[in-house]
Design an enzyme around this catalytic site. Structure first.
Site, short mmCIF file in Angstrom:
data_model
loop_
_atom_site.label_atom_id
_atom_site.label_comp_id
_atom_site.label_asym_id
_atom_site.label_seq_id
_atom_site.Cartn_x
_atom_site.Cartn_y
_atom_site.Cartn_z
N SER A 133 -26.24 -12.59 29.09
CA SER A 133 -25.42 -12.01 28.47
C SER A 133 -24.33 -11.27 29.14
O SER A 133 -23.88 -11.77 29.99
CB SER A 133 -26.58 -10.90 27.80
OG SER A 133 -25.75 -10.09 27.03
N TYR A 147 -16.05 -10.44 22.51
CA TYR A 147 -16.94 -10.98 23.58
C TYR A 147 -18.22 -10.08 23.72
O TYR A 147 -19.46 -10.84 23.71
CB TYR A 147 -16.17 -10.56 24.73
CG TYR A 147 -16.97 -10.97 26.10
CD1 TYR A 147 -17.39 -12.24 26.35
CD2 TYR A 147 -17.41 -9.90 27.01
CE1 TYR A 147 -18.10 -12.48 27.68
CE2 TYR A 147 -17.96 -10.30 28.24
CZ TYR A 147 -18.44 -11.75 28.43
OH TYR A 147 -19.28 -11.90 29.48
N LYS A 151 -22.03 -11.29 22.80
CA LYS A 151 -23.35 -11.37 23.81
C LYS A 151 -24.41 -10.34 23.25
O LYS A 151 -25.54 -10.71 23.19
CB LYS A 151 -22.84 -10.65 25.02
CG LYS A 151 -21.88 -11.39 26.05
CD LYS A 151 -22.39 -12.74 26.37
CE LYS A 151 -21.66 -13.62 27.59
NZ LYS A 151 -22.20 -14.85 27.85
N1 LIG Z 1 -18.83 -12.71 36.46
C1 LIG Z 1 -19.14 -11.60 35.81
O1 LIG Z 1 -18.46 -10.76 35.90
C2 LIG Z 1 -19.92 -11.51 34.62
C3 LIG Z 1 -20.21 -10.49 33.74
C4 LIG Z 1 -21.14 -10.65 32.55
C5 LIG Z 1 -21.34 -11.67 32.05
N2 LIG Z 1 -20.83 -12.84 32.67
C6 LIG Z 1 -21.19 -14.01 31.93
O2 LIG Z 1 -21.65 -15.13 32.85
C7 LIG Z 1 -21.53 -16.36 32.37
C8 LIG Z 1 -21.09 -17.24 33.56
O3 LIG Z 1 -19.60 -16.67 33.82
P1 LIG Z 1 -19.00 -16.67 35.26
O4 LIG Z 1 -18.98 -15.36 35.77
O5 LIG Z 1 -20.04 -17.62 36.39
O6 LIG Z 1 -17.56 -17.28 34.99
P2 LIG Z 1 -17.05 -18.66 35.46
O7 LIG Z 1 -17.22 -19.07 36.99
O8 LIG Z 1 -15.78 -18.99 35.10
O9 LIG Z 1 -17.94 -19.82 34.71
C9 LIG Z 1 -17.90 -19.98 33.46
C10 LIG Z 1 -18.49 -21.26 33.13
O10 LIG Z 1 -18.46 -21.41 31.50
C11 LIG Z 1 -18.08 -22.63 31.18
N3 LIG Z 1 -17.46 -22.72 29.82
C12 LIG Z 1 -16.58 -22.15 29.50
N4 LIG Z 1 -16.42 -22.45 28.13
C13 LIG Z 1 -17.14 -23.25 27.86
C14 LIG Z 1 -17.23 -24.04 26.93
N5 LIG Z 1 -16.58 -24.07 25.68
N6 LIG Z 1 -18.43 -25.22 26.88
C15 LIG Z 1 -19.03 -25.42 27.66
N7 LIG Z 1 -18.92 -24.55 29.09
C16 LIG Z 1 -18.12 -23.70 29.03
C17 LIG Z 1 -17.16 -23.26 32.15
O11 LIG Z 1 -17.18 -24.47 32.42
P3 LIG Z 1 -16.02 -25.24 32.58
O12 LIG Z 1 -15.71 -26.16 33.85
O13 LIG Z 1 -16.03 -26.44 31.29
O14 LIG Z 1 -14.74 -24.64 32.23
C18 LIG Z 1 -17.91 -22.29 33.72
O15 LIG Z 1 -18.88 -23.39 34.08
C19 LIG Z 1 -20.88 -16.20 31.20
O16 LIG Z 1 -21.55 -16.37 30.17
C20 LIG Z 1 -20.20 -14.85 31.51
O17 LIG Z 1 -20.01 -14.29 29.96
C21 LIG Z 1 -20.14 -12.84 34.01
#
Ligand SMILES: NC(=O)c1ccc[n+]([C@@H]2O[C@H](COP(=O)([O-])OP(=O)(O)OC[C@H]3O[C@@H](n4cnc5c(N)ncnc54)[C@H](OP(=O)(O)O)[C@@H]3O)[C@@H](O)[C@H]2O)c1
Length: 276
Positions: A133, A147, A151
């Protein structure tokens, strides 16, 4: 040894989690929209990894992905709905394409994956569904209406699922990160043209986000270890808040909610029929 199914394993939290579980000797089905982005994991762990192309906005890909996973490893012990991306926009600034794609990726897609996996997990008699989330689900900011809604929807669904699936030995957890050093504030933050009237609110939040990009306090490796530690526990937490930023924000929000409930009880409570 466990078998994990991790969506969004091409970068960030999903990638780091995949590397962590593989390092611990577990197997992993890893997904991204392009399998090419998963090549590094396969090269390093050829016997433990099954890379699959999965776009969460394409429902037809979900069942085949789960079938391939079962065919290769025979079970899924931990399902991690990690894939997702942010949409930084005032609601008024969005169009249907932006709105629906975000909800589809962050909420509907994960629910479809969970729904498709439930019969398999039920048959196994065990399983742990972990959904990533965001603190925006509980304590949100201007610019994250869509967003945060996605979540929050995932969290609400997970809470119900925890009760629906407990009788089958299936646990449910939501992981709630604050800012972690990933691609989230880069390639995973969708934006739209800003209306000048939202400069003081959404624009201010956007400036804050861009000022912390690359300096986020959250360490994906530590997040992955925390997720690894709770996966498959007999009694895992329903909610795991990751990092000091999210913990503090969560706590502050709890106090605000408590104060608001008490302050407005006199208006809200008398809305029931008088007791007989
Ligand atoms: N980092 C933060 O600060 C943070 C904070 C709160 C929550 N989150 C959550 O953590 C999770 C992981 O994000 P992250 O921070 O690791 O960012 P990230 O490095 O940009 O990774 C995002 C991942 O989601 C995949 N993705 C995006 N759109 C997609 C789609 N339509 N179908 C399938 N895969 C898709 C991307 O794969 P592709 O290679 O296909 O693009 C990538 O592997 C997300 O749910 C995000 O909302 C992150």
């Amino acid at each position: 040894m466990k078998t994990w199914f991790i969506t969004g394993a091409s970068s960030g939290l999903g990638r780091t989690l995949a590397e962590t579980v593989l390092r611990h000797g577990d197997n992993a089905i890893v997904t991204a929209r392009s399998v090419a982005a998963l090549a590094g994991l396969v090269e390093r762990h050829p016997h433990q990894v099954l890379p699959l192309a999965l776009d969460l906005t394409v429902p037809a890909g979900i069942e085949p992905a789960l079938s391939s996973a079962l065919e290769r490893f025979g079970a899924i012990d931990v399902l991690v709905n990690n894939a997702g991306y942010g949409l930084l926009a005032a609601l008024e600034e969005t169009d249907d394409a932006h709105l629906l794609r975000n909800l589809e990726t962050n909420l509907i897609g994960p629910l479809r994956v969970i729904r498709a996996a439930i019969p398999l997990l039920r048959q196994q008699g065990h399983g742990h569904i972990i959904s990533v989330s965001a603190i925006a689900a509980f304590a949100n900011e201007p610019g994250f209406s869509v967003y945060g809604a996605a979540k929050a929807g995932l969290e609400a669904a997970s809470e119900a699922l925890a009760g629906e699936l407990a009788p089958f030995g299936i646990a449910v957890t939501v992981v709630v990160p604050g800012p972690f050093r990933t691609d989230f504030l880069g390639r995973s933050l969708d934006t739209v043209p800003r209306l000048p009237v939202y400069q003081a609110t959404v624009g201010k939040f956007a400036a804050l986000l861009s000022s912390i990009d690359g300096k986020q306090p959250g360490d994906p490796t530590r997040a992955a270890e925390a997720i690894y530690a709770i996966a498959g526990l007999p009694k895992p937490p329903f909610r795991l808040v990751l990092g000091r930023y999210a913990s503090n924000k969560f706590e502050k929000r709890l106090h605000v909610l408590e104060a608001e409930l008490q302050a407005w009880k006199a208006v809200g409570m008398p809305t029931e029929y008088p007791r007989a």
